[in-house]
Design a protein around this motif. Structure first.
Motif, PDB file in Angstrom:
ATOM      1  N   GLY A  67       0.788  -1.232   0.000  1.00 15.99           N
ATOM      2  CA  GLY A  67       0.000   0.000   0.000  1.00 15.99           C
ATOM      3  C   GLY A  67       0.815   1.274   0.000  1.00 15.99           C
ATOM      4  O   GLY A  67       1.626   1.544  -0.895  1.00 15.99           O
ATOM      5  N   TYR A  68       0.597   2.088   1.032  1.00 11.99           N
ATOM      6  CA  TYR A  68       1.224   3.406   1.110  1.00 11.99           C
ATOM      7  C   TYR A  68       2.742   3.321   1.214  1.00 11.99           C
ATOM      8  O   TYR A  68       3.441   4.208   0.738  1.00 11.99           O
ATOM      9  N   ALA A  71       4.181   3.161  -2.182  1.00 12.41           N
ATOM     10  CA  ALA A  71       4.157   4.488  -2.804  1.00 12.41           C
ATOM     11  C   ALA A  71       5.257   5.380  -2.239  1.00 12.41           C
ATOM     12  O   ALA A  71       5.895   6.144  -2.973  1.00 12.41           O
ATOM     13  N   MET A 120      -2.986   4.756  -5.518  1.00 16.17           N
ATOM     14  CA  MET A 120      -2.813   3.889  -4.358  1.00 16.17           C
ATOM     15  C   MET A 120      -3.930   4.108  -3.341  1.00 16.17           C
ATOM     16  O   MET A 120      -4.428   3.154  -2.731  1.00 16.17           O
ATOM     17  N   THR A 124      -7.113   1.273  -1.924  1.00 19.60           N
ATOM     18  CA  THR A 124      -7.413   0.914  -0.534  1.00 19.60           C
ATOM     19  C   THR A 124      -8.895   1.097  -0.199  1.00 19.60           C
ATOM     20  O   THR A 124      -9.327   0.698   0.878  1.00 19.60           O
ATOM     21  N   THR A 226       2.444  10.285   1.576  1.00 19.57           N
ATOM     22  CA  THR A 226       2.296   8.869   1.910  1.00 19.57           C
ATOM     23  C   THR A 226       3.097   8.431   3.132  1.00 19.57           C
ATOM     24  O   THR A 226       2.785   7.403   3.734  1.00 19.57           O
TER      25      THR A 226
END
Length: 320
Positions: A67-68, A71, A120, A124, A226
C-alpha cells in the motif's frame, strides 16, 4: 530546373515534400510522410507503458511492504533518481532547473503527485476492477481538454479507438466490478483528470520549458503525503531493493521519457497509448508469476490492443 522544399506541419508529425515538375504546367507533387520525431515519440510512449506495467508483478515479490509504503519508497527513490539525472545533464545545477521550470513545472508536479498518490489511495477503498474502469476515461478527458485548450482536432478514427479501448478495459474488469467503494472510485477519477491536465501542460509548454524537474516535484509531494500513512515502515532490505528498482525503472525513467515524447504527440494519443499499461500488466504477471489471466481479461485486452493498432495503422496511411 528541379526544386525541393520541405514544409513542416506545426505539430511536427508530418512533413510534406513538394517536388517541382520540369514542365511548369504540371502541378507540384506532394508526398507526405511521418517525421522521425513523431516515430521516436510513438516508440518512446510504448516503452514507457511497458516499464509502467511492471509494477504489479514486481510488488508480488515483496516480503512486507504494501500500500502506502510502496508508494513512499517508490516516490523517494524516483525523486533521488531524477535529481541525479538533472545534476548529470546540467553540471550539478539541478536546483536552477527546478526554479526555471516555473509555474508549468509546479502545475505538472502537482499533477504527477496526484497520479502517484491517488491511484494507491483508490485501491485501498475500492476494487482493482472499479479503478480500471475509471482509468478508461483517461483518453477521453485528454482529447476533450486538448480540443478546448490547445485547439487540437481529434480524428474520427481516434474517437472510435477511444470508445473501443474504453469498452475493452470495462470488459477486462467485468468479473470484478462492484457497486461498493464509490468513494474509492471518486478518488480514482482524480488520476485520469490529473493525467489529462499534465499531458496538456507538457504539450503546451514542454518545447520551451524543461519539465523533467516536475517529475521530481511530484515524487517529493507524493512522498510527503504517503509517509504518515505508511508509518511505521516495515519494508525488509529485499523490499527496499525491489522498490528502489521500481522507483528508477518503473517510475522515474518512463516519466522522464514521457515528458520528452509529449512534445511530439497530441494529448489524446499520449493518453490512448497509456492504456497499454493495463493490458501489459496481466501479461507480465502471466509470464513471470504464473498468474493465468481470466477470459474477460484476454478478450478485453485484445479489444484495447486492436483499437490502438488500427488507430495507428490508419494514421500512417492517412499521412502517405
Amino acid at each position: 530546373m528541379h526544386a525541393a522544399d520541405m514544409i513542416a506541419v506545426p505539430n511536427a508529425r508530418v512533413m510534406v515534400s513538394v517536388q517541382a515538375a520540369p514542365n511548369s504546367e504540371t502541378p507540384p507533387r506532394r508526398v507526405a510522410h511521418v517525421s522521425p520525431a513523431y516515430r521516436r515519440a510513438l516508440l518512446t510512449m510504448v516503452l514507457c507503458t511497458a516499464l509502467w506495467s511492471t509494477a504489479g508483478v514486481a510488488t508480488r515479490l515483496l516480503d512486507h511492504a504494501s500500500g502506502y509504503e510502496i508508494a513512499f519508497w517508490r516516490s523517494l527513490v524516483c525523486a533521488i533518481f531524477v535529481i541525479c539525472v538533472l545534476a548529470a545533464t546540467h553540471r550539478g545545477r539541478w536546483i536552477t532547473e527546478v526554479r526555471a521550470s516555473g509555474w508549468p513545472g509546479l502545475v505538472s508536479g502537482v499533477m504527477w503527485a496526484v497520479m502517484f498518490t491517488c491511484f494507491m489511495l483508490a485501491l485501498t477503498r475500492t476494487t482493482v476492477a472499479n479503478v480500471l474502469v475509471v482509468m478508461a476515461a483517461a483518453p477521453l478527458m485528454a482529447a476533450l481538454l486538448g480540443m478546448v485548450v490547445l485547439r487540437e482536432p481529434v480524428p474520427l478514427r481516434t474517437w472510435f479507438a477511444i470508445l473501443v479501448a474504453a469498452g475493452g478495459l470495462i470488459w477486462m474488469s467485468l468479473e470484478g466490478l462492484s457497486s461498493d467503494g464509490l468513494h474509492g472510485m471518486l478518488i480514482a477519477l482524480a488520476v485520469p483528470m490529473a493525467g489529462a491536465v499534465n499531458i496538456v501542460v507538457l504539450k503546451s509548454t514542454g518545447a520551451r520549458v524543461n519539465l523533467v524537474p516536475a517529475v521530481m516535484l511530484g515524487a517529493v509531494i507524493s512522498m510527503i503525503i504517503t509517509l504518515p500513512l505508511a508509518w511505521p515502515l516495515t519494508a525488509s532490505a529485499r523490499d527496499i531493493a525491489i522498490l528502489s528498482a521500481l522507483g528508477v525503472f518503473q517510475l522515474g525513467l518512463p516519466c522522464i521519457l514521457m515528458v520528452r515524447a509529449a512534445n511530439h504527440l497530441p494529448p489524446y494519443e499520449v493518453a490512448l497509448l497509456g492504456l497499454l499499461e493495463v493490458v501489459l500488466g496481466p501479461m507480465w504477471a502471466w509470464l513471470w508469476a504464473g498468474e493465468q489471466p481470466g477470459t474477460s481479461t484476454l478478450q478485453g485486452g485484445a479489444l484495447v490492443l486492436s483499437a490502438l493498432l488500427i488507430n495507428e495503422v490508419m494514421a500512417q496511411r492517412n499521412k502517405r
